[in-house]
Design a protein around this motif. Sequence first.
Motif, PDB file in Angstrom:
ATOM      1  N   GLY A 106       8.549 -13.138  -8.689  1.00 28.42           N
ATOM      2  CA  GLY A 106       7.669 -14.254  -8.384  1.00 28.42           C
ATOM      3  C   GLY A 106       8.148 -15.521  -9.026  1.00 28.42           C
ATOM      4  O   GLY A 106       9.355 -15.701  -9.224  1.00 28.42           O
ATOM      5  N   GLY A 107       7.248 -16.403  -9.363  1.00 30.85           N
ATOM      6  CA  GLY A 107       7.656 -17.671  -9.933  1.00 30.85           C
ATOM      7  C   GLY A 107       6.521 -18.437 -10.566  1.00 30.85           C
ATOM      8  O   GLY A 107       5.347 -18.134 -10.355  1.00 30.85           O
ATOM      9  N   LEU A 108       6.912 -19.427 -11.338  1.00 34.06           N
ATOM     10  CA  LEU A 108       5.961 -20.323 -11.970  1.00 34.06           C
ATOM     11  C   LEU A 108       5.855 -21.574 -11.121  1.00 34.06           C
ATOM     12  O   LEU A 108       6.859 -22.224 -10.831  1.00 34.06           O
ATOM     13  N   VAL A 109       4.643 -21.909 -10.708  1.00 38.18           N
ATOM     14  CA  VAL A 109       4.395 -23.083  -9.870  1.00 38.18           C
ATOM     15  C   VAL A 109       3.597 -24.087 -10.684  1.00 38.18           C
ATOM     16  O   VAL A 109       2.612 -23.724 -11.322  1.00 38.18           O
ATOM     17  N   VAL A 110       4.033 -25.349 -10.652  1.00 38.26           N
ATOM     18  CA  VAL A 110       3.338 -26.402 -11.398  1.00 38.26           C
ATOM     19  C   VAL A 110       2.849 -27.448 -10.404  1.00 38.26           C
ATOM     20  O   VAL A 110       3.650 -28.187  -9.827  1.00 38.26           O
ATOM     21  N   ASP A 111       1.546 -27.498 -10.186  1.00 37.28           N
ATOM     22  CA  ASP A 111       0.958 -28.502  -9.309  1.00 37.28           C
ATOM     23  C   ASP A 111       0.839 -29.831 -10.040  1.00 37.28           C
ATOM     24  O   ASP A 111       0.463 -29.869 -11.206  1.00 37.28           O
ATOM     25  N   TYR A 112       1.135 -30.918  -9.325  1.00 44.13           N
ATOM     26  CA  TYR A 112       1.020 -32.276  -9.855  1.00 44.13           C
ATOM     27  C   TYR A 112       1.658 -32.394 -11.234  1.00 44.13           C
ATOM     28  O   TYR A 112       0.990 -32.713 -12.224  1.00 44.13           O
ATOM     29  N   PRO A 113       2.955 -32.157 -11.336  1.00 46.57           N
ATOM     30  CA  PRO A 113       3.619 -32.125 -12.651  1.00 46.57           C
ATOM     31  C   PRO A 113       3.597 -33.456 -13.391  1.00 46.57           C
ATOM     32  O   PRO A 113       3.735 -33.475 -14.604  1.00 46.57           O
ATOM     33  N   ASN A 114       3.445 -34.564 -12.666  1.00 44.30           N
ATOM     34  CA  ASN A 114       3.475 -35.871 -13.316  1.00 44.30           C
ATOM     35  C   ASN A 114       2.093 -36.393 -13.678  1.00 44.30           C
ATOM     36  O   ASN A 114       1.960 -37.516 -14.151  1.00 44.30           O
ATOM     37  N   SER A 115       1.069 -35.598 -13.426  1.00 45.90           N
ATOM     38  CA  SER A 115      -0.297 -36.022 -13.727  1.00 45.90           C
ATOM     39  C   SER A 115      -0.791 -35.357 -15.008  1.00 45.90           C
ATOM     40  O   SER A 115      -0.657 -34.148 -15.181  1.00 45.90           O
ATOM     41  N   ALA A 116      -1.371 -36.159 -15.897  1.00 43.95           N
ATOM     42  CA  ALA A 116      -1.870 -35.601 -17.156  1.00 43.95           C
ATOM     43  C   ALA A 116      -3.146 -34.795 -16.933  1.00 43.95           C
ATOM     44  O   ALA A 116      -3.401 -33.817 -17.641  1.00 43.95           O
ATOM     45  N   LYS A 117      -3.964 -35.182 -15.950  1.00 44.38           N
ATOM     46  CA  LYS A 117      -5.257 -34.527 -15.745  1.00 44.38           C
ATOM     47  C   LYS A 117      -5.190 -33.417 -14.704  1.00 44.38           C
ATOM     48  O   LYS A 117      -5.831 -32.383 -14.852  1.00 44.38           O
ATOM     49  N   ALA A 118      -4.446 -33.644 -13.611  1.00 43.58           N
ATOM     50  CA  ALA A 118      -4.454 -32.687 -12.501  1.00 43.58           C
ATOM     51  C   ALA A 118      -3.403 -31.593 -12.631  1.00 43.58           C
ATOM     52  O   ALA A 118      -3.412 -30.638 -11.862  1.00 43.58           O
ATOM     53  N   LYS A 119      -2.513 -31.685 -13.605  1.00 38.59           N
ATOM     54  CA  LYS A 119      -1.413 -30.729 -13.756  1.00 38.59           C
ATOM     55  C   LYS A 119      -1.941 -29.329 -14.040  1.00 38.59           C
ATOM     56  O   LYS A 119      -2.777 -29.133 -14.917  1.00 38.59           O
ATOM     57  N   LYS A 120      -1.455 -28.348 -13.270  1.00 37.79           N
ATOM     58  CA  LYS A 120      -1.875 -26.960 -13.461  1.00 37.79           C
ATOM     59  C   LYS A 120      -0.677 -26.027 -13.283  1.00 37.79           C
ATOM     60  O   LYS A 120       0.163 -26.235 -12.418  1.00 37.79           O
ATOM     61  N   GLY A 130      12.208 -10.053  -2.532  1.00 38.26           N
ATOM     62  CA  GLY A 130      12.503 -11.336  -1.910  1.00 38.26           C
ATOM     63  C   GLY A 130      11.336 -12.307  -1.937  1.00 38.26           C
ATOM     64  O   GLY A 130      11.355 -13.318  -1.231  1.00 38.26           O
ATOM     65  N   TYR A 131      10.347 -12.021  -2.742  1.00 35.41           N
ATOM     66  CA  TYR A 131       9.145 -12.863  -2.769  1.00 35.41           C
ATOM     67  C   TYR A 131       9.453 -14.243  -3.341  1.00 35.41           C
ATOM     68  O   TYR A 131      10.119 -14.373  -4.354  1.00 35.41           O
ATOM     69  N   ARG A 132       8.971 -15.267  -2.648  1.00 34.34           N
ATOM     70  CA  ARG A 132       9.111 -16.648  -3.120  1.00 34.34           C
ATOM     71  C   ARG A 132       7.723 -17.196  -3.442  1.00 34.34           C
ATOM     72  O   ARG A 132       6.792 -17.041  -2.664  1.00 34.34           O
ATOM     73  N   ALA A 133       7.600 -17.824  -4.582  1.00 43.97           N
ATOM     74  CA  ALA A 133       6.314 -18.397  -4.982  1.00 43.97           C
ATOM     75  C   ALA A 133       5.930 -19.520  -4.019  1.00 43.97           C
ATOM     76  O   ALA A 133       6.795 -20.152  -3.408  1.00 43.97           O
ATOM     77  N   PRO A 134       4.641 -19.779  -3.859  1.00 44.26           N
ATOM     78  CA  PRO A 134       4.194 -20.846  -2.951  1.00 44.26           C
ATOM     79  C   PRO A 134       4.707 -22.212  -3.382  1.00 44.26           C
ATOM     80  O   PRO A 134       5.101 -22.410  -4.532  1.00 44.26           O
ATOM     81  N   GLN A 135       4.676 -23.160  -2.441  1.00 51.41           N
ATOM     82  CA  GLN A 135       5.082 -24.518  -2.768  1.00 51.41           C
ATOM     83  C   GLN A 135       4.041 -25.176  -3.664  1.00 51.41           C
ATOM     84  O   GLN A 135       2.851 -24.993  -3.488  1.00 51.41           O
ATOM     85  N   ALA A 136       4.521 -25.940  -4.600  1.00 57.89           N
ATOM     86  CA  ALA A 136       3.620 -26.658  -5.505  1.00 57.89           C
ATOM     87  C   ALA A 136       3.077 -27.902  -4.826  1.00 57.89           C
ATOM     88  O   ALA A 136       3.696 -28.452  -3.918  1.00 57.89           O
ATOM     89  N   LEU A 137       1.915 -28.338  -5.256  1.00 57.51           N
ATOM     90  CA  LEU A 137       1.335 -29.585  -4.779  1.00 57.51           C
ATOM     91  C   LEU A 137       1.854 -30.714  -5.644  1.00 57.51           C
ATOM     92  O   LEU A 137       1.826 -30.646  -6.863  1.00 57.51           O
ATOM     93  N   GLU A 138       2.337 -31.762  -4.978  1.00 61.97           N
ATOM     94  CA  GLU A 138       2.872 -32.907  -5.698  1.00 61.97           C
ATOM     95  C   GLU A 138       2.409 -34.184  -5.027  1.00 61.97           C
ATOM     96  O   GLU A 138       2.037 -34.197  -3.865  1.00 61.97           O
ATOM     97  N   GLN A 139       2.469 -35.283  -5.773  1.00 61.01           N
ATOM     98  CA  GLN A 139       2.119 -36.567  -5.196  1.00 61.01           C
ATOM     99  C   GLN A 139       3.121 -36.953  -4.107  1.00 61.01           C
ATOM    100  O   GLN A 139       2.751 -37.466  -3.074  1.00 61.01           O
ATOM    101  N   GLU A 140       4.375 -36.686  -4.377  1.00 61.48           N
ATOM    102  CA  GLU A 140       5.422 -36.982  -3.406  1.00 61.48           C
ATOM    103  C   GLU A 140       6.367 -35.802  -3.358  1.00 61.48           C
ATOM    104  O   GLU A 140       6.921 -35.407  -4.360  1.00 61.48           O
ATOM    105  N   GLY A 141       6.518 -35.200  -2.177  1.00 58.19           N
ATOM    106  CA  GLY A 141       7.393 -34.054  -2.010  1.00 58.19           C
ATOM    107  C   GLY A 141       6.724 -32.786  -2.458  1.00 58.19           C
ATOM    108  O   GLY A 141       5.622 -32.780  -2.970  1.00 58.19           O
ATOM    109  N   ALA A 142       7.385 -31.667  -2.255  1.00 62.46           N
ATOM    110  CA  ALA A 142       6.832 -30.379  -2.661  1.00 62.46           C
ATOM    111  C   ALA A 142       7.968 -29.427  -2.937  1.00 62.46           C
ATOM    112  O   ALA A 142       9.067 -29.564  -2.457  1.00 62.46           O
ATOM    113  N   GLY A 143       7.676 -28.409  -3.736  1.00 63.81           N
ATOM    114  CA  GLY A 143       8.681 -27.408  -4.043  1.00 63.81           C
ATOM    115  C   GLY A 143       8.071 -26.337  -4.890  1.00 63.81           C
ATOM    116  O   GLY A 143       6.961 -26.470  -5.367  1.00 63.81           O
ATOM    117  N   ALA A 144       8.780 -25.231  -5.074  1.00 65.43           N
ATOM    118  CA  ALA A 144       8.242 -24.145  -5.884  1.00 65.43           C
ATOM    119  C   ALA A 144       9.368 -23.492  -6.649  1.00 65.43           C
ATOM    120  O   ALA A 144      10.518 -23.495  -6.235  1.00 65.43           O
TER     121      ALA A 144
END
Length: 204
Positions: A106-120, A130-144
């Motif tokens: 699996g993987g570690l996903v970080v949503d909103y990495p540049n936000s101090a409050k919304a980062k999770k 072959g499992y891939r972690a879901p895409q992270a939520l970001e202000q601009e772009g996405a990735g996991a």
Amino acid sequence: MDISTDMLDVANERETDHGDLAHHDMGTGLPFRPSTFDGVISVSALQWLCYAQTSEQSAKARLMRFFSSLYTVLKRGARAALQFYPETPEQAVLISSCAAQAGFTGGLVVDYPNSAKAKKYYLCLSFEHGYRAPQALEQEGAGAATGVRVADRERQQQRRQKGKKREAIKSKDWVLAKKSRQRQQGKETRPDSKYTGRKRKDKF
């Protein structure tokens, strides 16, 4: 399941159909039969396993007991999503490495990495190779992140931005880009003109 009786009382009051509740420390392992669950969700609990309750305990031992028992109680093909708040990057590394040692992919996903409050932080685990972690939520772009390892998205962005020339703050391009974002957000924004971003003359 929770180590806090107060939290269990809150769950008992707010939920009408919550199923069974258990008062238990997951750092001692999960007290369920093998292949019991189709999936597991944890909210803001995993980071507390990084602290030993007594001098005879260790954070790694508590994490390994949890992940080993989690591997046992999940049905094959099941998945786990564990949201947590690491106090330091080292805690995230320790948690991820213990999950990998227990046999998870699996993987570690970080949503909103540049936000101090919304980062999770989310640790998404599976049995599939072959499992891939879901895409992270970001202000601009996405990735996991892929693989059970720490993918520090902030460091990745810093590396990508290294060597790139950043637009000067308050320049015309910076002002136009900011106004464009405000329009996309539905905010009231003044129309662009030849004066947009132009530096005002100094007062006498």
